[in-house]
Design a protein around this motif. Structure first.
Motif, mmCIF file in Angstrom:
data_model
loop_
_atom_site.group_PDB
_atom_site.id
_atom_site.type_symbol
_atom_site.label_atom_id
_atom_site.label_comp_id
_atom_site.label_asym_id
_atom_site.label_seq_id
_atom_site.Cartn_x
_atom_site.Cartn_y
_atom_site.Cartn_z
ATOM 1 N N PHE A 151 -7.633 -1.519 -3.511
ATOM 2 C CA PHE A 151 -6.528 -1.868 -2.604
ATOM 3 C C PHE A 151 -6.425 -3.391 -2.477
ATOM 4 O O PHE A 151 -5.328 -3.954 -2.522
ATOM 5 C CB PHE A 151 -6.747 -1.239 -1.222
ATOM 6 C CG PHE A 151 -6.463 0.239 -1.200
ATOM 7 C CD1 PHE A 151 -5.213 0.706 -0.825
ATOM 8 C CD2 PHE A 151 -7.427 1.160 -1.572
ATOM 9 C CE1 PHE A 151 -4.934 2.080 -0.816
ATOM 10 C CE2 PHE A 151 -7.163 2.523 -1.563
ATOM 11 C CZ PHE A 151 -5.919 2.982 -1.184
ATOM 12 N N ALA A 152 -7.581 -4.045 -2.324
ATOM 13 C CA ALA A 152 -7.575 -5.513 -2.163
ATOM 14 C C ALA A 152 -7.015 -6.183 -3.416
ATOM 15 O O ALA A 152 -6.243 -7.144 -3.330
ATOM 16 C CB ALA A 152 -8.997 -6.001 -1.877
ATOM 17 N N ARG A 207 1.498 -8.670 -1.138
ATOM 18 C CA ARG A 207 1.941 -7.945 0.062
ATOM 19 C C ARG A 207 0.954 -6.827 0.374
ATOM 20 O O ARG A 207 0.204 -6.387 -0.494
ATOM 21 C CB ARG A 207 3.355 -7.402 -0.103
ATOM 22 C CG ARG A 207 3.559 -6.475 -1.266
ATOM 23 C CD ARG A 207 5.061 -6.243 -1.497
ATOM 24 N NE ARG A 207 5.279 -5.686 -2.812
ATOM 25 C CZ ARG A 207 5.332 -4.384 -3.062
ATOM 26 N NH1 ARG A 207 5.191 -3.515 -2.082
ATOM 27 N NH2 ARG A 207 5.512 -3.938 -4.289
ATOM 28 N N PRO A 208 0.960 -6.386 1.642
ATOM 29 C CA PRO A 208 0.001 -5.347 2.005
ATOM 30 C C PRO A 208 0.366 -4.000 1.394
ATOM 31 O O PRO A 208 1.547 -3.704 1.196
ATOM 32 C CB PRO A 208 0.086 -5.283 3.542
ATOM 33 C CG PRO A 208 1.341 -5.976 3.915
ATOM 34 C CD PRO A 208 1.760 -6.862 2.780
ATOM 35 N N TRP A 209 -0.621 -3.206 1.092
ATOM 36 C CA TRP A 209 -0.392 -1.852 0.577
ATOM 37 C C TRP A 209 0.106 -0.989 1.728
ATOM 38 O O TRP A 209 -0.491 -0.951 2.793
ATOM 39 C CB TRP A 209 -1.695 -1.284 0.010
ATOM 40 C CG TRP A 209 -1.562 0.127 -0.460
ATOM 41 C CD1 TRP A 209 -2.019 1.246 0.170
ATOM 42 C CD2 TRP A 209 -0.905 0.569 -1.646
ATOM 43 N NE1 TRP A 209 -1.692 2.354 -0.554
ATOM 44 C CE2 TRP A 209 -1.005 1.982 -1.678
ATOM 45 C CE3 TRP A 209 -0.239 -0.085 -2.696
ATOM 46 C CZ2 TRP A 209 -0.469 2.750 -2.708
ATOM 47 C CZ3 TRP A 209 0.290 0.680 -3.712
ATOM 48 C CH2 TRP A 209 0.183 2.075 -3.717
ATOM 49 N N SER A 211 -0.017 -8.472 -5.781
ATOM 50 C CA SER A 211 1.390 -8.317 -5.395
ATOM 51 C C SER A 211 1.791 -9.273 -4.270
ATOM 52 O O SER A 211 2.976 -9.482 -4.023
ATOM 53 C CB SER A 211 1.660 -6.886 -4.940
ATOM 54 O OG SER A 211 0.982 -6.663 -3.725
ATOM 55 N N PRO A 269 -3.096 3.180 -5.269
ATOM 56 C CA PRO A 269 -2.568 2.005 -5.980
ATOM 57 C C PRO A 269 -3.053 1.915 -7.424
ATOM 58 O O PRO A 269 -2.572 1.082 -8.186
ATOM 59 C CB PRO A 269 -3.126 0.833 -5.149
ATOM 60 C CG PRO A 269 -4.349 1.362 -4.492
ATOM 61 C CD PRO A 269 -4.180 2.847 -4.338
ATOM 62 N N TRP A 298 -4.900 -4.890 -5.557
ATOM 63 C CA TRP A 298 -3.457 -4.643 -5.622
ATOM 64 C C TRP A 298 -2.723 -5.620 -4.695
ATOM 65 O O TRP A 298 -1.696 -6.208 -5.061
ATOM 66 C CB TRP A 298 -3.166 -3.195 -5.209
ATOM 67 C CG TRP A 298 -1.732 -2.812 -5.387
ATOM 68 C CD1 TRP A 298 -1.170 -2.191 -6.463
ATOM 69 C CD2 TRP A 298 -0.657 -3.053 -4.459
ATOM 70 N NE1 TRP A 298 0.170 -2.025 -6.268
ATOM 71 C CE2 TRP A 298 0.530 -2.540 -5.044
ATOM 72 C CE3 TRP A 298 -0.565 -3.646 -3.196
ATOM 73 C CZ2 TRP A 298 1.762 -2.600 -4.410
ATOM 74 C CZ3 TRP A 298 0.679 -3.714 -2.569
ATOM 75 C CH2 TRP A 298 1.813 -3.187 -3.184
ATOM 76 N N GLU A 299 -3.292 -5.815 -3.498
ATOM 77 C CA GLU A 299 -2.639 -6.697 -2.524
ATOM 78 C C GLU A 299 -2.655 -8.144 -3.003
ATOM 79 O O GLU A 299 -1.666 -8.874 -2.841
ATOM 80 C CB GLU A 299 -3.319 -6.552 -1.153
ATOM 81 C CG GLU A 299 -3.040 -5.173 -0.551
ATOM 82 C CD GLU A 299 -3.620 -4.962 0.826
ATOM 83 O OE1 GLU A 299 -4.450 -5.777 1.268
ATOM 84 O OE2 GLU A 299 -3.220 -3.965 1.467
#
Ligand code: GLU
Length: 338
Positions: A146-147, A155-157, A153, A163, A149-150
């Motif tokens: 998750f971290a 932005r927050p998941w 991107s 993800p 991905w954030e």
């Protein structure tokens, strides 16, 4: 779908009535003889937010000749505590709130079908139906996924999905079934599919939303816990719940739960009532860690159950004042002419 906090309480209290949302359902819209539930997680002591929920649950059941099921939602084995369960059963007794099913003594006596930690085989059998239909996949995502991905991107998941694209990876499901706190493995998710769900909320009116927008829910986590999203659906089905009464913070969880129920074979969805939340003056939600709102501490300090229900009714926006209401009179808040 958030409640704006009202201006600070004139009395300087820590809590403010929920604002900006209807509090009282139209008595003529309430179904006859509903089966509803009070479903606390034993991760702390009962607080004023639970009391507001209990007031709606027992009040509406009382006004409409309904039935209250008590369910102990201890699916999270790391956060749930037997002493919190014992305390909340005790607190309900002190408040004069008795479920119709099961008797409180059944929890104390041992295994019931109403404590989630006793029902792993039920959840496994339900998931097996979805697995046989090709809807279950293993998920390797961790906090790191998750971290990452954030970070990538910026932005927050959002939502509850995966993800990492695990659906297309065909990971080994056996590694999910053998997962435990000592040996974390993989999680399991259910593929929800496209299309929207429609439902009736007795305060918000008719609603519809696409469950896929929230992503595929995790139904079993990496350490082997069944998740809230899955247990609540299976349990509402097997307990025959046809009216779900809970706080507005769970409104957005509803379309995913409706889809899971449909996939598990539920043909008629329950009705819902998402009631206003009690918040701190700061706007924060209540937490079980906050001792100043714990029901047992207020009772120990000399408050009567009727005073606490009166306070809860005002905080929910059901009453303008805090005049006491006995547990046996909660139905008067929801009857015609109330
Ligand atoms: N166990 C949840 C809680 O304590 C309630 C979930 C629900 O009502 O769906 O907040």
């Amino acid at each position: 779908m958030t409640d704006e906090p009202a201006p600070a309480d004139a009395g300087g209290a820590l809590l403010v009535p929920a604002a900006g949302a209807a509090a009282r359902p139209d008595p003529r819209a309430l179904p006859a003889a509903p089966v509803t539930r009070f479903a606390p997680a034993p991760t702390g002591h009962l607080h004023l937010g639970h009391l507001v929920n209990a007031l709606y649950v027992w009040g509406i059941a009382g006004a409409r000749g309904g039935h209250v099921v008590l369910r102990i939602e201890d699916h999270d084995r790391q956060r749930s505590r037997a002493e919190h369960e014992a305390a909340l059963l005790d607190d309900l007794g002190r408040l004069g709130l008795a479920p119709d099913e099961p008797p409180i003594a059944a929890f104390r006596a041992g295994t019931t079908a109403y404590r989630q930690s006793d029902c792993g085989a039920v959840y496994a059998a339900a998931l097996e139906r979805l697995r046989a239909a090709g809807l279950v996949y293993a998920c390797a995502c961790t906090r790191t996924t998750f971290a990452e991905w954030e970070a990538a991107s910026g932005r927050p998941w959002a939502g509850m999905g995966c993800p990492g694209g695990c659906r297309d990876l065909a990971l080994d499901e056996a590694r999910a079934w053998s997962a435990s706190p000592a040996a974390p493995g993989l999680g399991l998710r259910v593929a929800l599919g496209a299309g929207s769900e429609r439902w009736l909320d007795l305060l918000a009116g008719p609603l519809s939303d696409e469950p896929a927008a929230a992503g595929d829910p995790l139904v079993r986590d990496r350490v082997g816990n069944w998740t809230y999203a899955f247990c609540v659906v299976v349990d509402d089905m097997r307990h025959g719940i046809d009216l779900v009464i809970r706080g507005r913070d769970l409104l957005e969880a509803t379309p995913v739960q409706l889809r899971l129920a449909r996939l598990l074979g539920r043909t008629a969805p329950p009705l819902f009532l998402h009631h206003p939340l009690v918040r701190r003056v700061s706007g924060q939600k209540l937490s079980k860690a906050e001792r100043d709102t714990a029901v047992r501490e207020m009772l120990d300090a000399g408050a009567t159950p009727a005073q606490l229900f009166g306070r809860a009714a005002r905080l929910a926006g059901l009453r303008q004042d805090e005049s006491p209401i006995a547990a046996g009179e909660l139905a008067s808040l929801f009857g015609v002419g109330s």
